[in-house]
Design an enzyme around this catalytic site. Structure first.
Site, PDB file in Angstrom:
ATOM      1  N   ASN A   3     -23.887   4.063  -5.115  1.00 54.39           N
ATOM      2  CA  ASN A   3     -22.486   4.016  -4.598  1.00 54.39           C
ATOM      3  C   ASN A   3     -21.872   2.854  -4.864  1.00 54.39           C
ATOM      4  OD1 ASN A   3     -24.710   5.835  -3.227  1.00 54.39           O
ATOM      5  ND2 ASN A   3     -22.878   6.937  -2.669  1.00 54.39           N
TER       6      ASN A   3
ATOM      7  N   GLU B   4       0.912  -1.028  -0.035  1.00 64.05           N
ATOM      8  CA  GLU B   4       0.005  -0.074  -0.002  1.00 64.05           C
ATOM      9  C   GLU B   4       0.870   1.313  -0.088  1.00 64.05           C
ATOM     10  OE1 GLU B   4      -3.116   1.262  -0.179  1.00 64.05           O
ATOM     11  OE2 GLU B   4      -2.496   2.988   0.042  1.00 64.05           O
TER      12      GLU B   4
ATOM     13  N   HIS C  64     -16.269   8.309  -7.772  1.00 63.08           N
ATOM     14  CA  HIS C  64     -16.693   7.029  -7.908  1.00 63.08           C
ATOM     15  C   HIS C  64     -15.943   6.491  -9.329  1.00 63.08           C
ATOM     16  CE1 HIS C  64     -20.739   7.635  -5.467  1.00 63.08           C
ATOM     17  NE2 HIS C  64     -19.443   7.450  -4.889  1.00 63.08           N
TER      18      HIS C  64
ATOM     19  N   VAL D 118       4.090   0.350  -5.550  1.00 61.41           N
ATOM     20  CA  VAL D 118       4.524  -0.372  -6.787  1.00 61.41           C
ATOM     21  C   VAL D 118       4.907   0.409  -8.019  1.00 61.41           C
ATOM     22  CG1 VAL D 118       3.938  -2.179  -8.276  1.00 61.41           C
ATOM     23  CG2 VAL D 118       3.474  -2.508  -5.962  1.00 61.41           C
TER      24      VAL D 118
ATOM     25  N   GLU E 147     -27.807  11.465  -3.691  1.00 61.19           N
ATOM     26  CA  GLU E 147     -27.613  11.258  -2.489  1.00 61.19           C
ATOM     27  C   GLU E 147     -27.675  12.889  -1.641  1.00 61.19           C
ATOM     28  OE1 GLU E 147     -23.287  10.065  -2.396  1.00 61.19           O
ATOM     29  OE2 GLU E 147     -22.821  11.304  -0.643  1.00 61.19           O
TER      30      GLU E 147
HETATM   31  P1  FAE Z   1      -9.397   1.947  -3.481  1.00 59.97           P
HETATM   32  O1  FAE Z   1     -10.301   1.666  -2.439  1.00 59.97           O
HETATM   33  O2  FAE Z   1      -9.215   3.043  -4.041  1.00 59.97           O
HETATM   34  O3  FAE Z   1      -8.051   1.552  -3.099  1.00 59.97           O
HETATM   35  C1  FAE Z   1      -6.848   1.405  -3.910  1.00 59.97           C
HETATM   36  C2  FAE Z   1      -5.701   1.564  -3.073  1.00 59.97           C
HETATM   37  O4  FAE Z   1      -4.449   1.304  -3.628  1.00 59.97           O
HETATM   38  C3  FAE Z   1      -5.326   2.926  -2.473  1.00 59.97           C
HETATM   39  O5  FAE Z   1      -5.162   2.602  -0.777  1.00 59.97           O
HETATM   40  C4  FAE Z   1      -4.197   3.363  -2.914  1.00 59.97           C
HETATM   41  O6  FAE Z   1      -3.400   4.096  -2.014  1.00 59.97           O
HETATM   42  C5  FAE Z   1      -3.386   2.148  -3.394  1.00 59.97           C
HETATM   43  N1  FAE Z   1      -2.676   2.401  -4.323  1.00 59.97           N
HETATM   44  C6  FAE Z   1      -2.552   2.871  -5.502  1.00 59.97           C
HETATM   45  N2  FAE Z   1      -1.752   2.733  -6.654  1.00 59.97           N
HETATM   46  C7  FAE Z   1      -0.827   1.926  -5.775  1.00 59.97           C
HETATM   47  C8  FAE Z   1       0.588   1.576  -6.227  1.00 59.97           C
HETATM   48  N3  FAE Z   1       1.057   1.732  -7.448  1.00 59.97           N
HETATM   49  N4  FAE Z   1       1.316   0.764  -5.180  1.00 59.97           N
HETATM   50  C9  FAE Z   1       0.814   0.558  -4.105  1.00 59.97           C
HETATM   51  N5  FAE Z   1      -0.471   0.867  -3.614  1.00 59.97           N
HETATM   52  C10 FAE Z   1      -1.295   1.746  -4.541  1.00 59.97           C
HETATM   53  O7  FAE Z   1      -9.875   0.924  -4.631  1.00 59.97           O
HETATM   54  N6  FAE Z   1     -18.330   4.736  -2.456  1.00 59.97           N
HETATM   55  C11 FAE Z   1     -19.342   4.226  -1.851  1.00 59.97           C
HETATM   56  O8  FAE Z   1     -19.932   3.053  -2.154  1.00 59.97           O
HETATM   57  N7  FAE Z   1     -20.114   4.863  -0.941  1.00 59.97           N
HETATM   58  C12 FAE Z   1     -19.745   6.182  -0.588  1.00 59.97           C
HETATM   59  O9  FAE Z   1     -20.377   6.631   0.298  1.00 59.97           O
HETATM   60  C13 FAE Z   1     -18.572   6.776  -1.083  1.00 59.97           C
HETATM   61  N8  FAE Z   1     -18.195   7.770  -0.784  1.00 59.97           N
HETATM   62  C14 FAE Z   1     -16.992   8.533  -1.355  1.00 59.97           C
HETATM   63  C15 FAE Z   1     -16.468   9.549  -0.949  1.00 59.97           C
HETATM   64  C16 FAE Z   1     -15.347   9.958  -1.360  1.00 59.97           C
HETATM   65  C17 FAE Z   1     -14.439  11.358  -0.921  1.00 59.97           C
HETATM   66  C18 FAE Z   1     -14.305   9.134  -2.259  1.00 59.97           C
HETATM   67  C19 FAE Z   1     -13.040   9.656  -2.605  1.00 59.97           C
HETATM   68  C20 FAE Z   1     -14.877   8.105  -2.728  1.00 59.97           C
HETATM   69  C21 FAE Z   1     -16.095   7.581  -2.226  1.00 59.97           C
HETATM   70  N9  FAE Z   1     -16.582   6.415  -2.799  1.00 59.97           N
HETATM   71  C22 FAE Z   1     -18.161   5.842  -2.127  1.00 59.97           C
HETATM   72  C23 FAE Z   1     -16.073   5.437  -3.376  1.00 59.97           C
HETATM   73  C24 FAE Z   1     -15.245   4.097  -3.086  1.00 59.97           C
HETATM   74  O10 FAE Z   1     -14.501   4.711  -1.904  1.00 59.97           O
HETATM   75  C25 FAE Z   1     -14.537   3.443  -4.296  1.00 59.97           C
HETATM   76  O11 FAE Z   1     -15.233   3.332  -5.273  1.00 59.97           O
HETATM   77  C26 FAE Z   1     -13.555   2.540  -3.632  1.00 59.97           C
HETATM   78  O12 FAE Z   1     -12.825   2.968  -2.565  1.00 59.97           O
HETATM   79  C27 FAE Z   1     -12.631   1.794  -4.727  1.00 59.97           C
HETATM   80  O13 FAE Z   1     -12.284   0.751  -4.285  1.00 59.97           O
HETATM   81  P2  FAE Z   1     -10.816  -0.004  -4.938  1.00 59.97           P
HETATM   82  O14 FAE Z   1     -10.800  -1.533  -4.310  1.00 59.97           O
HETATM   83  O15 FAE Z   1     -11.487  -0.137  -6.446  1.00 59.97           O
END
Ligand code: FAE
Length: 525
Positions: A501, A60, A463, A270, A378
């Site tokens: 979401n 991470e 999203h 990475v 929302e």
């Molecule tokens: P994600 O959770 O983005 O995790 C990817 C991880 O990989 C991160 O920790 C990065 O730091 C890490 N990373 C990236 N590149 C590298 C690398 N090269 N080497 C090592 N680590 C790396 O991925 N969704 C909902 O369903 N409900 C909500 O209420 C909601 N509110 C949101 C509010 C905000 C402000 C934001 C930003 C997003 C929100 N989302 C919500 C969207 C949701 O958090 C998002 O769809 C997911 O987190 C995506 O999940 P992933 O597993 O794709």
């Protein structure tokens, strides 16, 4: 839980959490499985690999957020942000630019490995979480299962029966999803903004739906009574929650570490991936301190490589590998079919008070999913400890617009192509709803919140979805064709829109994919 203790010990021990049975994995140059990222898809992948007995390294780039700073808190609030707020920025980048056209929302900060990142492309800025737990650290916790019909529309190749009987329930249970007590909700000051939003929508003929959340509503009720330290009621959301929220570092990640087979390496990015002559994958990574100074670099080789770095991170690694010749057989489908879940933000100037204390966690959406152009809006809080008379919304519209990623050799970065008019569909869809809400309530849009006198925040998203779509880029379980042992398991698998979401869907799909991969791919140590 063993994993939670291990996460706790990590604060004292440094950046790497080493599970006992694979203590050599963090320092040796080989581990059977590497998972990139620690968000939804990554933490599901790590848990299921660990539970199947496969020694796994989870990498991470952000930090493990469990150490209080001098103020006694791990995270800062939205109204008093400091260096903990943003990922190596010198100014905060909250989605609202101004209030009454005054630049009072964003503040200067020092550059640090903070928890929220915004990656800017032409016409589209993408927000993401940085740290153990990924987006779960910064998101609004809204845990929404889409309707079965819309799921079938999104991913027709996936067995919906299996998703709704097995994987959505599993994801909801593992994530700790709960619902607000509607009796309490109806009377508490902190959801006045949502009740006003509901009543205004009803006047225009629109229904609203309650949505579950991963924030512990029992805890929130105690916050309202002044019995516990406040978090959702203390203007905490996008820069992290100090209490109450069941983010992934409190659910899947400790469960993964608790298997005894998973090692977590933090502040480690990475930087590239490739393949060795023996068919194993070479994962190059670089570790920084919280000020961004590189402290070490290493290559870890593995048989199984799970890319779950969120859309942007996964696209970067795959397209770079393809276009630099490291993994030249990655198909042209990778990089295609990206969308912002039709995200668009807007606000209305309300004449009615919306409440000076607003819970940071949304609980209600205007549900116009049955309209010609489906919209799920929302009803968002705007916590400021001040009465602002603002009704804020993040709408999810069924926009057919899609962007694509390509690798730019000059900068070494994967770039998103998203045209200036690709926002128009979402804006028009949102207008059809909010024009009616305004007309029915004698209210108007606010033009002071988004730069350039705009009523719509139409150039950013929370999203991001797509780029490695299930069944077109990958196979139907996230396997990368032509590269045995290489998998994608995150938001990149979903083609641009989920109707609601997305994180419950990302989690449920990741569970489904892992169940098949573990059962069918013969993963060994
Ligand atoms: P994600 O959770 O983005 O995790 C990817 C991880 O990989 C991160 O920790 C990065 O730091 C890490 N990373 C990236 N590149 C590298 C690398 N090269 N080497 C090592 N680590 C790396 O991925 N969704 C909902 O369903 N409900 C909500 O209420 C909601 N509110 C949101 C509010 C905000 C402000 C934001 C930003 C997003 C929100 N989302 C919500 C969207 C949701 O958090 C998002 O769809 C997911 O987190 C995506 O999940 P992933 O597993 O794709």
């Amino acid at each position: 839980m063993l994993g939670l203790t291990m996460l706790g010990a990590a604060a004292a021990a440094g950046a790497t959490v080493v599970a006992p049975r694979v203590a050599r994995a963090a320092t040796s140059s080989y581990v059977p499985a590497v998972v990139v990222g620690s968000g939804y898809g990554a933490s599901v992948s790590a848990l299921r690999l660990g539970a199947a007995g496969v020694p796994t390294l989870m990498v991470e780039m952000g930090q493990l957020w469990n150490t209080p700073a001098a103020d006694g808190n791990v995270f800062c609030t939205m109204i008093n942000p400091d260096q903990r707020s943003m990922w190596f920025k010198t100014m905060t980048e909250a989605p609202l630019d101004s209030l009454l056209w005054l630049p009072v929302i964003n503040k200067p900060i020092s550059s640090y490995a903070g928890v929220l990142d915004r990656v800017d492309f032409p016409n589209m800025k993408v927000y993401c979480g940085r740290g153990v737990g990924g987006g779960s650290l910064v998101n609004g916790g809204m845990a929404v299962t889409p309707t079965r019909d819309s799921f079938a529309d999104i991913l027709p190749g996936v067995d919906a029966d299996e998703m709704y009987s097995t994987y959505y329930p599993l994801a909801n249970q593992m994530l700790g999803v709960n619902s607000v007590d509607q009796n309490w909700w109806n009377t508490t000051d902190c959801y006045q903004f949502a009740r006003v939003g509901r009543d205004d929508a009803a006047k225009a003929g629109f229904a609203t739906s309650f949505v579950p959340n991963v924030y512990d509503f029992n805890y929130m009720e105690q916050e309202a009574l002044g019995q516990v330290p406040k978090s959702a009621l203390n203007c905490e959301v996008i820069y992290g929650n100090n209490h109450g929220k069941r983010s992934l570092d409190k659910s899947y990640v400790p469960a993964a570490l608790g298997t005894g087979n998973v090692t977590l390496k933090t502040l480690t990015k990475v930087t590239s991936i490739g393949r060795n002559a023996d068919g194993t994958y070479a994962v190059n990574m670089s570790t920084v301190d919280t000020l961004g100074n590189t402290t070490s670099s290493q290559t870890v080789n593995c048989k199984y490589l799970f890319l779950a770095a969120g859309c942007l991170g996964t696209m970067q690694l795959l397209l770079q590998a393809r276009d630099t010749g490291a993994l030249p057989g990655i198909s042209a489908q990778f990089g295609q079919n990206w969308g912002p879940n039709g995200n668009i933000m807007t606000a209305r100037a309300n004449w009615k008070p919306t409440g000076s204390v607003q819970a940071g966690m949304p609980t209600l959406g205007i549900d116009a999913r049955n309209q010609a152009v489906p919209v799920f809006a929302e009803i968002a809080p705007m916590p400021a400890n001040l009465e602002l008379y603002i009704s804020l919304y993040l709408a999810i519209t069924k926009s057919p617009e899609r962007g694509s990623f390509s690798y730019d050799p000059a900068s070494g970065q994967a770039k998103l192509t998203w045209g200036p008019s690709q926002k128009d569909f979402a804006e028009n869809a949102a207008r059809t709803l909010f024009d009616k809400v305004n007309a029915a309530n004698g209210t108007i849009y606010r033009y002071d919140l988004f730069s350039g006198n705009r009523a719509f925040g139409d150039d950013f998203c929370y999203h991001p979805l797509g780029g490695a779509v299930l069944g077109s880029a990958t196979d139907l379980y996230g396997r990368v064709p032509g590269y045995p042992g290489l998998y994608v398991n995150d938001a990149s698998l979903i083609p641009g829109w989920t109707g609601v979401n997305p994180f419950v869907t990302i989690t449920a799909l990741a569970e489904r994919n892992m169940a098949r991969v573990i059962a069918a791919d013969g993963l060994t140590s």
